[in-house]
Scaffold this active site. Structure first.
Site, PDB file in Angstrom:
ATOM      1  N   ASP A 178       0.863  -1.185   0.000  1.00 23.61           N
ATOM      2  CA  ASP A 178       0.000   0.000   0.000  1.00 23.61           C
ATOM      3  C   ASP A 178       0.902   1.239   0.000  1.00 23.61           C
ATOM      4  O   ASP A 178       1.858   1.319   0.761  1.00 23.61           O
ATOM      5  CB  ASP A 178      -0.896  -0.008   1.247  1.00 23.61           C
ATOM      6  CG  ASP A 178      -2.024   1.007   1.142  1.00 23.61           C
ATOM      7  OD1 ASP A 178      -3.188   0.582   1.156  1.00 23.61           O
ATOM      8  OD2 ASP A 178      -1.737   2.223   1.057  1.00 23.61           O
ATOM      9  N   ILE A 179       0.604   2.181  -0.856  1.00 21.53           N
ATOM     10  CA  ILE A 179       1.458   3.353  -1.019  1.00 21.53           C
ATOM     11  C   ILE A 179       1.377   4.286   0.205  1.00 21.53           C
ATOM     12  O   ILE A 179       2.312   5.056   0.457  1.00 21.53           O
ATOM     13  CB  ILE A 179       1.105   4.106  -2.340  1.00 21.53           C
ATOM     14  CG1 ILE A 179       2.277   4.935  -2.830  1.00 21.53           C
ATOM     15  CG2 ILE A 179      -0.139   4.950  -2.191  1.00 21.53           C
ATOM     16  CD1 ILE A 179       3.433   4.129  -3.359  1.00 21.53           C
ATOM     17  N   GLU A 203     -12.222   3.607  -1.310  1.00 25.62           N
ATOM     18  CA  GLU A 203     -11.451   4.557  -2.119  1.00 25.62           C
ATOM     19  C   GLU A 203     -11.227   4.040  -3.542  1.00 25.62           C
ATOM     20  O   GLU A 203     -11.446   4.772  -4.499  1.00 25.62           O
ATOM     21  CB  GLU A 203     -10.098   4.809  -1.427  1.00 25.62           C
ATOM     22  CG  GLU A 203      -9.219   5.832  -2.104  1.00 25.62           C
ATOM     23  CD  GLU A 203      -7.813   5.879  -1.483  1.00 25.62           C
ATOM     24  OE1 GLU A 203      -7.676   5.683  -0.259  1.00 25.62           O
ATOM     25  OE2 GLU A 203      -6.864   6.105  -2.246  1.00 25.62           O
ATOM     26  N   HIS A 250     -10.014  -5.553  -3.156  1.00 27.36           N
ATOM     27  CA  HIS A 250      -8.685  -5.798  -2.588  1.00 27.36           C
ATOM     28  C   HIS A 250      -8.785  -6.126  -1.114  1.00 27.36           C
ATOM     29  O   HIS A 250      -9.670  -5.641  -0.412  1.00 27.36           O
ATOM     30  CB  HIS A 250      -7.752  -4.596  -2.794  1.00 27.36           C
ATOM     31  CG  HIS A 250      -8.310  -3.289  -2.338  1.00 27.36           C
ATOM     32  ND1 HIS A 250      -9.216  -2.571  -3.092  1.00 27.36           N
ATOM     33  CD2 HIS A 250      -8.114  -2.560  -1.209  1.00 27.36           C
ATOM     34  CE1 HIS A 250      -9.544  -1.462  -2.455  1.00 27.36           C
ATOM     35  NE2 HIS A 250      -8.902  -1.434  -1.297  1.00 27.36           N
ATOM     36  N   HIS A 307      -6.663  -5.876   2.425  1.00 27.46           N
ATOM     37  CA  HIS A 307      -5.532  -5.287   3.136  1.00 27.46           C
ATOM     38  C   HIS A 307      -4.961  -6.348   4.076  1.00 27.46           C
ATOM     39  O   HIS A 307      -5.710  -6.937   4.873  1.00 27.46           O
ATOM     40  CB  HIS A 307      -5.982  -4.106   4.013  1.00 27.46           C
ATOM     41  CG  HIS A 307      -6.506  -2.922   3.271  1.00 27.46           C
ATOM     42  ND1 HIS A 307      -5.773  -1.773   3.068  1.00 27.46           N
ATOM     43  CD2 HIS A 307      -7.716  -2.684   2.702  1.00 27.46           C
ATOM     44  CE1 HIS A 307      -6.496  -0.878   2.412  1.00 27.46           C
ATOM     45  NE2 HIS A 307      -7.682  -1.406   2.177  1.00 27.46           N
TER      46      HIS A 307
HETATM   47  P1  5GP Z   1      -9.845   1.358   0.231  1.00 25.34           P
HETATM   48  O1  5GP Z   1     -10.395   1.365  -1.191  1.00 25.34           O
HETATM   49  O2  5GP Z   1      -9.628  -0.039   0.743  1.00 25.34           O
HETATM   50  O3  5GP Z   1     -10.699   2.183   1.155  1.00 25.34           O
HETATM   51  O4  5GP Z   1      -8.424   2.076   0.206  1.00 25.34           O
HETATM   52  C1  5GP Z   1      -7.565   1.937  -0.908  1.00 25.34           C
HETATM   53  C2  5GP Z   1      -6.138   1.726  -0.436  1.00 25.34           C
HETATM   54  O5  5GP Z   1      -5.322   1.704  -1.593  1.00 25.34           O
HETATM   55  C3  5GP Z   1      -5.587   2.831   0.476  1.00 25.34           C
HETATM   56  O6  5GP Z   1      -5.014   2.230   1.631  1.00 25.34           O
HETATM   57  C4  5GP Z   1      -4.554   3.548  -0.383  1.00 25.34           C
HETATM   58  O7  5GP Z   1      -3.433   3.991   0.347  1.00 25.34           O
HETATM   59  C5  5GP Z   1      -4.180   2.496  -1.408  1.00 25.34           C
HETATM   60  N1  5GP Z   1      -3.847   3.051  -2.716  1.00 25.34           N
HETATM   61  C6  5GP Z   1      -4.571   3.959  -3.412  1.00 25.34           C
HETATM   62  N2  5GP Z   1      -3.983   4.243  -4.589  1.00 25.34           N
HETATM   63  C7  5GP Z   1      -2.842   3.509  -4.618  1.00 25.34           C
HETATM   64  C8  5GP Z   1      -1.803   3.372  -5.597  1.00 25.34           C
HETATM   65  O8  5GP Z   1      -1.800   4.003  -6.648  1.00 25.34           O
HETATM   66  N3  5GP Z   1      -0.787   2.522  -5.290  1.00 25.34           N
HETATM   67  C9  5GP Z   1      -0.750   1.802  -4.130  1.00 25.34           C
HETATM   68  N4  5GP Z   1       0.287   0.992  -3.935  1.00 25.34           N
HETATM   69  N5  5GP Z   1      -1.718   1.896  -3.193  1.00 25.34           N
HETATM   70  C10 5GP Z   1      -2.755   2.742  -3.435  1.00 25.34           C
END
Ligand code: 5GP
Length: 131
Positions: free
Chosen positions: A29-30, A88, A93, A95
């Site tokens: 995760d970035i 987001e 995905h 975690h």
């Molecule tokens: P969620 O959709 O589970 O609420 O959050 C998306 C997760 O993806 C976040 O923890 C965010 O930091 C990560 N994320 C978003 N865009 C990128 C990206 O371009 N690269 C990586 N490696 N992680 C990402």
């Protein structure tokens, strides 16, 4: 247009890859909540994880289990926790987060700022422990 995670899995957008097979991709995760915070995705692009067909949902978890075992060996922790949010990025995905305390799974905490060198070191450390 492919999702950002599909573009990562295809290599179009760079990532700190830790594992891959023909149907799944795992990368750091970035904006990690902890060192060793990994995202595991199906290459099949579906927004909501529970819209995956049963066999693909099961296979994603079996793949995540292998990655979690490697994370556990690479990162000092008590257990590796698993969470699904998807608020987001509209590409399913999981975690995987190394846990020492309950607060390690708190997504509201300020994210870690790790150098590219440290991110690569973490990703390589996990990848090296994959069976
Ligand atoms: P969620 O959709 O589970 O609420 O959050 C998306 C997760 O993806 C976040 O923890 C965010 O930091 C990560 N994320 C978003 N865009 C990128 C990206 O371009 N690269 C990586 N490696 N992680 C990402």
């Amino acid at each position: 247009m492919a999702s950002i995670f599909s573009r990562i899995a295809s290599g179009e957008i760079p990532s700190y890859r830790v594992a891959e097979d023909d149907r799944h991709y795992a990368f750091l995760d970035i904006n990690p909540v902890a060192e060793g915070h990994v995202l595991v995705i199906p290459k099949h692009e579906v927004d909501y994880i529970f819209d995956l067909p049963d066999d693909e949902l099961a296979a994603l978890h079996v793949f995540a289990k292998r990655v979690a075992e490697a994370v556990k060996q690479a990162i000092p922790c008590t257990k590796v926790g698993m969470a699904v949010l998807g608020l987001e990025v509209p590409h399913a995905h999981i975690h995987l987060i190394p846990l020492r305390t309950e607060s390690d799974m708190d997504f509201r905490r300020p994210k870690l700022q790790l150098t590219p060198e440290r991110m690569k070191e973490i990703a390589d450390g996990i990848a090296a422990r994959l069976k």
